[in-house]
Design a protein around this motif. Sequence first.
Motif, mmCIF file in Angstrom:
data_model
loop_
_atom_site.group_PDB
_atom_site.id
_atom_site.type_symbol
_atom_site.label_atom_id
_atom_site.label_comp_id
_atom_site.label_asym_id
_atom_site.label_seq_id
_atom_site.Cartn_x
_atom_site.Cartn_y
_atom_site.Cartn_z
ATOM 1 N N GLN A 152 0.835 -1.206 0.000
ATOM 2 C CA GLN A 152 0.000 0.000 0.000
ATOM 3 C C GLN A 152 0.868 1.253 0.000
ATOM 4 O OE1 GLN A 152 -2.335 -1.162 3.534
ATOM 5 N NE2 GLN A 152 -4.156 -0.744 2.296
ATOM 6 N N LEU A 153 1.925 1.240 0.789
ATOM 7 C CA LEU A 153 2.828 2.391 0.850
ATOM 8 C C LEU A 153 3.502 2.630 -0.495
ATOM 9 C CD1 LEU A 153 4.189 4.629 2.488
ATOM 10 C CD2 LEU A 153 5.916 2.955 3.186
ATOM 11 N N ILE A 154 3.922 1.566 -1.134
ATOM 12 C CA ILE A 154 4.546 1.686 -2.458
ATOM 13 C C ILE A 154 3.567 2.298 -3.447
ATOM 14 C CG2 ILE A 154 5.422 0.351 -4.426
ATOM 15 C CD1 ILE A 154 6.714 -1.552 -2.291
ATOM 16 N N GLU A 155 2.318 1.865 -3.418
ATOM 17 C CA GLU A 155 1.304 2.413 -4.319
ATOM 18 C C GLU A 155 1.074 3.902 -4.058
ATOM 19 O OE1 GLU A 155 -0.189 1.262 -7.124
ATOM 20 O OE2 GLU A 155 1.302 -0.303 -6.820
ATOM 21 N N LEU A 156 1.026 4.287 -2.795
ATOM 22 C CA LEU A 156 0.833 5.696 -2.469
ATOM 23 C C LEU A 156 2.039 6.532 -2.913
ATOM 24 C CD1 LEU A 156 -0.859 5.503 1.045
ATOM 25 C CD2 LEU A 156 -1.900 6.211 -1.115
ATOM 26 N N GLU A 157 3.228 5.985 -2.780
ATOM 27 C CA GLU A 157 4.427 6.697 -3.236
ATOM 28 C C GLU A 157 4.395 6.871 -4.757
ATOM 29 O OE1 GLU A 157 6.797 8.275 -1.523
ATOM 30 O OE2 GLU A 157 5.778 7.730 0.330
ATOM 31 N N LYS A 158 3.922 5.845 -5.460
ATOM 32 C CA LYS A 158 3.770 5.952 -6.917
ATOM 33 C C LYS A 158 2.766 7.043 -7.269
ATOM 34 C CE LYS A 158 4.814 1.162 -8.225
ATOM 35 N NZ LYS A 158 4.216 -0.084 -8.750
ATOM 36 N N GLU A 159 1.655 7.088 -6.538
ATOM 37 C CA GLU A 159 0.643 8.115 -6.785
ATOM 38 C C GLU A 159 1.230 9.508 -6.589
ATOM 39 O OE1 GLU A 159 -3.333 7.802 -5.021
ATOM 40 O OE2 GLU A 159 -2.971 5.652 -4.793
ATOM 41 N N LYS A 160 2.003 9.685 -5.510
ATOM 42 C CA LYS A 160 2.630 10.985 -5.254
ATOM 43 C C LYS A 160 3.578 11.356 -6.389
ATOM 44 C CE LYS A 160 3.454 10.131 -0.603
ATOM 45 N NZ LYS A 160 4.189 10.341 0.656
ATOM 46 N N GLN A 161 4.361 10.388 -6.814
ATOM 47 C CA GLN A 161 5.316 10.623 -7.905
ATOM 48 C C GLN A 161 4.590 11.030 -9.185
ATOM 49 O OE1 GLN A 161 8.655 10.248 -7.473
ATOM 50 N NE2 GLN A 161 9.296 10.578 -9.560
ATOM 51 N N GLU A 162 3.532 10.298 -9.512
ATOM 52 C CA GLU A 162 2.760 10.605 -10.720
ATOM 53 C C GLU A 162 2.120 11.989 -10.630
ATOM 54 O OE1 GLU A 162 0.059 7.314 -11.124
ATOM 55 O OE2 GLU A 162 1.685 5.909 -11.570
ATOM 56 N N LEU A 163 1.593 12.331 -9.462
ATOM 57 C CA LEU A 163 0.997 13.655 -9.280
ATOM 58 C C LEU A 163 2.036 14.759 -9.434
ATOM 59 C CD1 LEU A 163 -1.551 13.412 -6.323
ATOM 60 C CD2 LEU A 163 -1.993 14.184 -8.650
ATOM 61 N N ASN A 164 3.216 14.538 -8.888
ATOM 62 C CA ASN A 164 4.276 15.542 -9.008
ATOM 63 C C ASN A 164 4.724 15.725 -10.454
ATOM 64 O OD1 ASN A 164 4.524 16.479 -6.340
ATOM 65 N ND2 ASN A 164 5.715 14.679 -5.779
ATOM 66 N N ILE A 165 4.836 14.632 -11.178
ATOM 67 C CA ILE A 165 5.212 14.713 -12.596
ATOM 68 C C ILE A 165 4.136 15.458 -13.382
ATOM 69 C CG2 ILE A 165 5.559 13.349 -14.708
ATOM 70 C CD1 ILE A 165 6.966 11.248 -12.847
ATOM 71 N N LEU A 166 2.885 15.119 -13.135
ATOM 72 C CA LEU A 166 1.773 15.798 -13.806
ATOM 73 C C LEU A 166 1.767 17.292 -13.465
ATOM 74 C CD1 LEU A 166 -0.792 15.634 -15.544
ATOM 75 C CD2 LEU A 166 -2.050 15.112 -13.437
ATOM 76 N N PHE A 167 1.995 17.601 -12.198
ATOM 77 C CA PHE A 167 2.024 19.004 -11.776
ATOM 78 C C PHE A 167 3.127 19.764 -12.503
ATOM 79 C CE2 PHE A 167 3.945 22.207 -8.952
ATOM 80 C CZ PHE A 167 2.915 23.139 -8.960
ATOM 81 N N LEU A 168 4.323 19.210 -12.544
ATOM 82 C CA LEU A 168 5.430 19.889 -13.224
ATOM 83 C C LEU A 168 5.135 20.083 -14.708
ATOM 84 C CD1 LEU A 168 8.499 18.220 -11.478
ATOM 85 C CD2 LEU A 168 7.668 20.570 -11.173
ATOM 86 N N SER A 169 4.514 19.093 -15.319
ATOM 87 C CA SER A 169 4.139 19.216 -16.729
ATOM 88 C C SER A 169 3.100 20.316 -16.935
ATOM 89 C CB SER A 169 3.577 17.894 -17.251
ATOM 90 O OG SER A 169 4.560 16.903 -17.219
ATOM 91 N N ASN A 170 2.136 20.379 -16.034
ATOM 92 C CA ASN A 170 1.083 21.387 -16.148
ATOM 93 C C ASN A 170 1.582 22.787 -15.813
ATOM 94 O OD1 ASN A 170 -0.823 19.490 -16.894
ATOM 95 N ND2 ASN A 170 -1.577 19.197 -14.816
ATOM 96 N N ILE A 171 2.420 22.895 -14.807
ATOM 97 C CA ILE A 171 2.844 24.219 -14.351
ATOM 98 C C ILE A 171 3.800 24.867 -15.346
ATOM 99 C CG2 ILE A 171 4.893 23.805 -12.915
ATOM 100 C CD1 ILE A 171 1.806 25.802 -11.873
ATOM 101 N N ARG A 172 4.520 24.065 -16.103
ATOM 102 C CA ARG A 172 5.431 24.640 -17.099
ATOM 103 C C ARG A 172 4.669 25.320 -18.225
ATOM 104 N NH1 ARG A 172 8.747 19.894 -19.826
ATOM 105 N NH2 ARG A 172 10.226 21.594 -19.899
ATOM 106 N N GLU A 173 3.389 25.005 -18.351
ATOM 107 C CA GLU A 173 2.540 25.672 -19.331
ATOM 108 C C GLU A 173 2.060 27.027 -18.808
ATOM 109 O OE1 GLU A 173 2.119 24.345 -22.374
ATOM 110 O OE2 GLU A 173 3.386 22.674 -21.706
ATOM 111 N N VAL A 174 2.203 27.240 -17.505
ATOM 112 C CA VAL A 174 1.681 28.435 -16.851
ATOM 113 C C VAL A 174 2.786 29.440 -16.524
ATOM 114 C CG1 VAL A 174 0.452 29.238 -14.784
ATOM 115 C CG2 VAL A 174 -0.248 27.117 -15.909
ATOM 116 N N ILE A 175 3.911 28.918 -16.019
ATOM 117 C CA ILE A 175 5.056 29.778 -15.704
ATOM 118 C C ILE A 175 6.295 29.200 -16.380
ATOM 119 C CG2 ILE A 175 4.132 30.680 -13.525
ATOM 120 C CD1 ILE A 175 5.882 28.642 -12.022
#
Length: 139
Positions: A85-108
Motif C-alpha cells: 500500500q505504501l509503495i502504491e501511495l508513493e507511486k501516486e505521489k510521484q505521478e501527481l508531481n510529474i503531472l504538476f510539473l508538466s502542467n505548471i510549465r505551461e503556466v510559468i
Amino acid sequence: MLFLTVVSVSGQGRPGMDKIKSLKVAFITERVDLSSKEAAMFWPVYNEHEKAMAQIRRKERVEIRSKMVDFENLSEAEANKLLDQLIELEKEKQELNILFLSNIREVISPKKTFLLIKAEEDFKKRLLKQIQQRRQGGR
C-alpha cells in the motif's frame, strides 16, 4: 518578518493551518515573482495539486501510519500488504508531481518553476525552524 506570525499560529488547529497557508501563498508569490496574469493561472493549478497531495497524505496516515503504531503485532503478511500500500501511495505521489510539473510549465517559465521548488523548500525550512524555536522557548 513573515514568519514571526507563525510562532503565534502553530498549535492553534485549523485557523492556524489557514494562517500558514496564507503565509505560504504570500511567500511563494513574492519569491517566484508572479505577475497578476501568471498568478491568475498559477494558483488554480497549484491549489489543485496541493489538494490532491493532501488527500494522498491523509490516506497514508489513515491506512498506513495508524497501523504502524501497533507495528510489533503485525504479521509478516500484514506488514507485506502494508508495504504494498505504501509503495502504491508513493507511486501516486510521484505521478501527481510529474503531472504538476508538466502542467505548471505551461503556466510559468521553467526558471520560475525552479524558483517555486526552491521557495517551497525554503518555506518548509523556515516553518520548521519557527516551530523548533517555539518549542525550545516553551521549556
